[in-house]
Design a protein around this motif. Structure first.
Motif, PDB file in Angstrom:
ATOM      1  N   GLY A  38     -12.578  81.312  54.664  1.00  0.00           N
ATOM      2  CA  GLY A  38     -11.874  82.394  55.331  1.00  0.00           C
ATOM      3  C   GLY A  38     -10.814  81.973  56.326  1.00  0.00           C
ATOM      4  N   ASN A  39     -10.666  80.658  56.572  1.00  0.00           N
ATOM      5  CA  ASN A  39      -9.663  80.193  57.531  1.00  0.00           C
ATOM      6  C   ASN A  39      -8.364  79.894  56.779  1.00  0.00           C
ATOM      7  N   HIS A  40      -7.655  80.939  56.388  1.00  0.00           N
ATOM      8  CA  HIS A  40      -6.482  80.770  55.545  1.00  0.00           C
ATOM      9  C   HIS A  40      -5.299  80.175  56.310  1.00  0.00           C
ATOM     10  N   ASN A  41      -5.212  80.426  57.601  1.00  0.00           N
ATOM     11  CA  ASN A  41      -4.094  79.872  58.380  1.00  0.00           C
ATOM     12  C   ASN A  41      -4.152  78.350  58.423  1.00  0.00           C
ATOM     13  N   GLN A  42      -5.337  77.805  58.675  1.00  0.00           N
ATOM     14  CA  GLN A  42      -5.463  76.347  58.697  1.00  0.00           C
ATOM     15  C   GLN A  42      -5.245  75.773  57.297  1.00  0.00           C
ATOM     16  N   ALA A  43      -5.759  76.472  56.284  1.00  0.00           N
ATOM     17  CA  ALA A  43      -5.550  76.011  54.907  1.00  0.00           C
ATOM     18  C   ALA A  43      -4.060  75.986  54.579  1.00  0.00           C
ATOM     19  N   HIS A  44      -3.331  76.984  55.060  1.00  0.00           N
ATOM     20  CA  HIS A  44      -1.891  77.039  54.831  1.00  0.00           C
ATOM     21  C   HIS A  44      -1.188  75.823  55.439  1.00  0.00           C
ATOM     22  N   GLU A  45      -1.535  75.492  56.684  1.00  0.00           N
ATOM     23  CA  GLU A  45      -0.927  74.331  57.346  1.00  0.00           C
ATOM     24  C   GLU A  45      -1.196  73.046  56.564  1.00  0.00           C
ATOM     25  N   MET A  46      -2.407  72.905  56.068  1.00  0.00           N
ATOM     26  CA  MET A  46      -2.768  71.681  55.336  1.00  0.00           C
ATOM     27  C   MET A  46      -2.039  71.604  53.995  1.00  0.00           C
ATOM     28  N   LEU A  47      -1.920  72.749  53.311  1.00  0.00           N
ATOM     29  CA  LEU A  47      -1.233  72.747  52.017  1.00  0.00           C
ATOM     30  C   LEU A  47       0.264  72.529  52.181  1.00  0.00           C
ATOM     31  N   VAL A  48       0.838  73.028  53.270  1.00  0.00           N
ATOM     32  CA  VAL A  48       2.248  72.740  53.552  1.00  0.00           C
ATOM     33  C   VAL A  48       2.431  71.237  53.740  1.00  0.00           C
ATOM     34  N   GLN A  49       1.505  70.610  54.475  1.00  0.00           N
ATOM     35  CA  GLN A  49       1.551  69.158  54.681  1.00  0.00           C
ATOM     36  C   GLN A  49       1.451  68.421  53.343  1.00  0.00           C
ATOM     37  N   ALA A  50       0.528  68.874  52.500  1.00  0.00           N
ATOM     38  CA  ALA A  50       0.361  68.228  51.195  1.00  0.00           C
ATOM     39  C   ALA A  50       1.608  68.398  50.332  1.00  0.00           C
ATOM     40  N   ALA A  51       2.215  69.591  50.383  1.00  0.00           N
ATOM     41  CA  ALA A  51       3.420  69.845  49.586  1.00  0.00           C
ATOM     42  C   ALA A  51       4.597  69.007  50.072  1.00  0.00           C
ATOM     43  N   GLN A  52       4.652  68.732  51.359  1.00  0.00           N
ATOM     44  CA  GLN A  52       5.703  67.860  51.883  1.00  0.00           C
ATOM     45  C   GLN A  52       5.527  66.429  51.386  1.00  0.00           C
ATOM     46  N   ARG A  53       4.289  66.012  51.233  1.00  0.00           N
ATOM     47  CA  ARG A  53       4.007  64.666  50.724  1.00  0.00           C
ATOM     48  C   ARG A  53       4.330  64.559  49.231  1.00  0.00           C
ATOM     49  N   GLU A  54       3.947  65.597  48.487  1.00  0.00           N
ATOM     50  CA  GLU A  54       4.150  65.573  47.034  1.00  0.00           C
ATOM     51  C   GLU A  54       4.795  66.885  46.590  1.00  0.00           C
ATOM     52  N   PRO A  55       6.076  67.061  46.853  1.00  0.00           N
ATOM     53  CA  PRO A  55       6.728  68.345  46.547  1.00  0.00           C
ATOM     54  C   PRO A  55       6.770  68.670  45.065  1.00  0.00           C
ATOM     55  N   ARG A  56       6.646  67.664  44.200  1.00  0.00           N
ATOM     56  CA  ARG A  56       6.698  67.907  42.757  1.00  0.00           C
ATOM     57  C   ARG A  56       5.317  68.137  42.140  1.00  0.00           C
ATOM     58  N   ASN A  57       4.312  68.246  42.967  1.00  0.00           N
ATOM     59  CA  ASN A  57       2.951  68.461  42.480  1.00  0.00           C
ATOM     60  C   ASN A  57       2.752  69.966  42.252  1.00  0.00           C
ATOM     61  N   SER A  58       2.723  70.355  40.999  1.00  0.00           N
ATOM     62  CA  SER A  58       2.653  71.774  40.659  1.00  0.00           C
ATOM     63  C   SER A  58       1.372  72.429  41.155  1.00  0.00           C
ATOM     64  N   ALA A  59       0.250  71.706  41.083  1.00  0.00           N
ATOM     65  CA  ALA A  59      -1.027  72.284  41.510  1.00  0.00           C
ATOM     66  C   ALA A  59      -1.023  72.588  43.000  1.00  0.00           C
ATOM     67  N   ILE A  60      -0.415  71.704  43.797  1.00  0.00           N
ATOM     68  CA  ILE A  60      -0.340  71.948  45.239  1.00  0.00           C
ATOM     69  C   ILE A  60       0.512  73.180  45.509  1.00  0.00           C
ATOM     70  N   GLN A  61       1.660  73.277  44.843  1.00  0.00           N
ATOM     71  CA  GLN A  61       2.541  74.425  45.052  1.00  0.00           C
ATOM     72  C   GLN A  61       1.852  75.719  44.631  1.00  0.00           C
ATOM     73  N   LEU A  62       1.075  75.644  43.553  1.00  0.00           N
ATOM     74  CA  LEU A  62       0.366  76.825  43.069  1.00  0.00           C
ATOM     75  C   LEU A  62      -0.646  77.307  44.113  1.00  0.00           C
ATOM     76  N   ASN A  63      -1.441  76.386  44.646  1.00  0.00           N
ATOM     77  CA  ASN A  63      -2.434  76.754  45.651  1.00  0.00           C
ATOM     78  C   ASN A  63      -1.779  77.214  46.947  1.00  0.00           C
ATOM     79  N   LEU A  64      -0.647  76.596  47.294  1.00  0.00           N
ATOM     80  CA  LEU A  64       0.082  77.044  48.475  1.00  0.00           C
ATOM     81  C   LEU A  64       0.553  78.483  48.287  1.00  0.00           C
ATOM     82  N   GLY A  65       1.037  78.810  47.098  1.00  0.00           N
ATOM     83  CA  GLY A  65       1.466  80.178  46.819  1.00  0.00           C
ATOM     84  C   GLY A  65       0.323  81.169  46.939  1.00  0.00           C
ATOM     85  N   ILE A  66      -0.856  80.793  46.461  1.00  0.00           N
ATOM     86  CA  ILE A  66      -2.020  81.685  46.537  1.00  0.00           C
ATOM     87  C   ILE A  66      -2.377  81.975  47.992  1.00  0.00           C
TER      88      ILE A  66
END
Length: 529
Positions: A38-66
């Protein structure tokens, strides 16, 4: 020594190369677990960090969108979905399926973010643009819908669903109408269905009512050929279920269980026939203060589907299996399904029209719930169903069947009025706002102006009168009162809640009594018994 130092200096560090993706994967896994808690704000921050590391990772972008959708960061969600589609072809189907799941559940902003993400990357494809336009229509944004539909036709001028969408908006010009008429000789009859619906709306707006009706009739004839049920079978399913509900429940049943559910909270449920005005009413009320809008939420349908699966698909066994502890757990699950930003001081508003068959469960879980039965002129409601493509609702393809279905709806609502302990208020869009205020507890200032919203398919009584010779005066003599026989299947096979489903050529979610299995859209429902 110096030589050796230089060697060491130039030596690669493999542990750093391999460590980065491992660390990123760990961040993503932790973020998903935190989001599930239920802590979606913290999850968002972590997924943004992951997407910055691997911007071409489709699975990360997909989960970030969700997660962005959950947080209602729709522009950011669309960008993330666009990147997911850009870097992995398979992501197109996943994002479109997510969008359809949101659309079917009435989460139109979330659906729009999914479809827009695909449109950003596949701007030459008409299908995502049509889906996006349908969402914009549901959000009363005709200008954006027309823009998307015109883009779809620029990409493929034979794409008939786009003509249908333009006709819904009142934007099918004479030139486009002539262009469409030339295509109806095509061998693809299912595509022609949308063309005939489009021309029906075109001629209706022109006041050529006989021509309009002939085109609607042709569209529905084509749709019947592809439907999994005949209109009569769909009505028979409703008849059997209404008979079962009236046999199993009475006022004593609810009074004896009045202490089971959650007290101190009074959600508002708007129910009614398809295209009765539930959507614009819900959208208007959602603009009032302190409202948490669930839109056309499929939660109750999903719960019943799961219970059926655990009880041999026998509705009688479902009723026997429900006890006080289960009801209290359901109440908690329903509230937690709105966990993102919800506070107990807010009013929950759920306007899935097909909940008129689920009110027994609504009353058990929330004995203080307020129910608004949205009504409108009967003939205009029936014609609105007949004049539009209402996906997975075969009863809408035949006017006598629509009348029979309407009679079943009226029968069960009359029964609930007499037997439920929850308060039910009949409301039509022409009623004064103070009635609605009493029914919902939601501030209704200027509600009449808000209800000027145009919902697809709405016809006023004077428009409906133009087709009076086509409207059946009586339905068949359906028996809603006789007891079910021992041989009758007491499971459910009704289809619900999939109004205005976009073109079925794209990935879709088909629900049997709302029991979908969309693996991309699980955040709403995780009931464990």
């Amino acid at each position: 020594m110096a030589k050796q130092k230089n060697k060491r200096k130039n030596k690669p560090a493999p542990q750093k190369i391999s460590y980065k993706p491992q660390k990123t994967a760990r961040i993503v896994n932790d973020a998903l677990e935190i989001s599930r808690q239920g802590n979606h704000n913290q999850a968002h921050e972590m997924l943004v960090q992951a997407a910055q590391r691997e911007p071409r990772n489709s699975a990360i972008q997909l989960n970030l969108g969700i997660v962005c959708n959950i947080l209602r960061l729709f522009a950011e969600a669309a960008e993330a979905f666009a990147l997911a589609v850009r870097y992995e072809n398979a992501a197109v189907k996943r994002v479109m399926t997510m969008g359809t799941g949101h659309f079917n559940a009435g989460r139109f902003n979330e659906a729009g973010a999914c479809y827009k993400g695909v449109c950003l990357e596949l701007s030459d494809r008409p299908e995502p643009l049509y889906h996006y336009a349908q969402v914009m229509l549901c959000l009363d944004n005709n200008e954006e819908a027309i823009k998307a539909l015109m883009s779809a036709l620029e990409n493929e001028d034979s794409y008939q669903p786009a003509y249908y969408g333009l006709a819904q908006c009142g934007a099918l010009t004479d030139e486009l109408k002539s262009q469409l008429a030339l295509q109806l000789d095509s061998a693809n009859t299912q595509a022609n269905k949308y063309g005939y619906y489009a021309l029906g709306h075109y001629y209706h707006r022109k006041g050529e009512f006989e021509k309009a009706f002939d085109h609607f009739k042709q569209a529905n004839s084509i749709a019947i050929e592809a439907a999994k049920q005949t209109p009569q079978q769909a009505v028979s399913d409703l008849t059997g279920h209404v008979r079962l509900l009236t046999e199993l429940f009475n006022r004593d049943f609810f009074e004896q269980r009045s202490s089971w559910g959650m007290k101190g909270i009074s959600p508002v449920f708007i129910v009614g026939m398809p295209l009765s005005g539930t959507r614009p009413l819900g959208q208007a009320l959602a603009k009032g203060g302190n409202v948490r809008f669930a839109s056309e939420f499929m939660w109750f349908n999903q719960v019943i589907f799961q219970l059926l699966g655990k009880n041999d698909n026998d509705f009688r066994k479902v009723i026997d299996a429900i006890d006080e502890n289960m009801v209290k757990q359901m109440a908690g699950e329903y509230i937690s399904s709105h966990s993102s930003g919800f506070t107990g001081a807010q009013i929950l508003l759920d306007n899935n029209p097909y909940n008129f068959l689920n009110l027994w469960l609504v009353c058990l879980i929330f004995p203080e719930a307020r129910i608004i039965n949205c009504r409108r002129d009967k003939n205009s409601n029936m014609l609105a169903c007949y004049f539009n493509d209402i996906f997975s609702q075969p009863f809408t393809l035949d006017l006598p069947s629509i009348l029979d279905y309407y009679n079943g709806y009226e029968k069960i609502m009359s029964f609930w009025m007499d037997n439920l302990t929850c308060k039910i208020t009949d409301y039509s869009l022409s009623d004064p706002s103070d009635i609605l205020l009493q029914a919902s507890g939601i501030s209704c200032d200027n509600i009449s102006a808000e209800l000027g919203i145009q919902e697809m398919g709405i016809l006023d009584a004077s428009s409906a009168a133009k087709y009076s010779s086509k409207i059946p005066l009586e339905g068949s003599s359906l028996d809603f009162t006789s007891s079910a026989t021992g041989n009758e299947n007491t499971g459910l096979s009704l289809n619900f809640g999939l109004e205005n489903q976009p073109d079925s050529s794209s990935a879709g979610l088909k629900l049997n009594f709302g029991g979908g299995n969309n693996s991309e859209d699980k955040q709403d429902f995780n009931l464990k018994f």
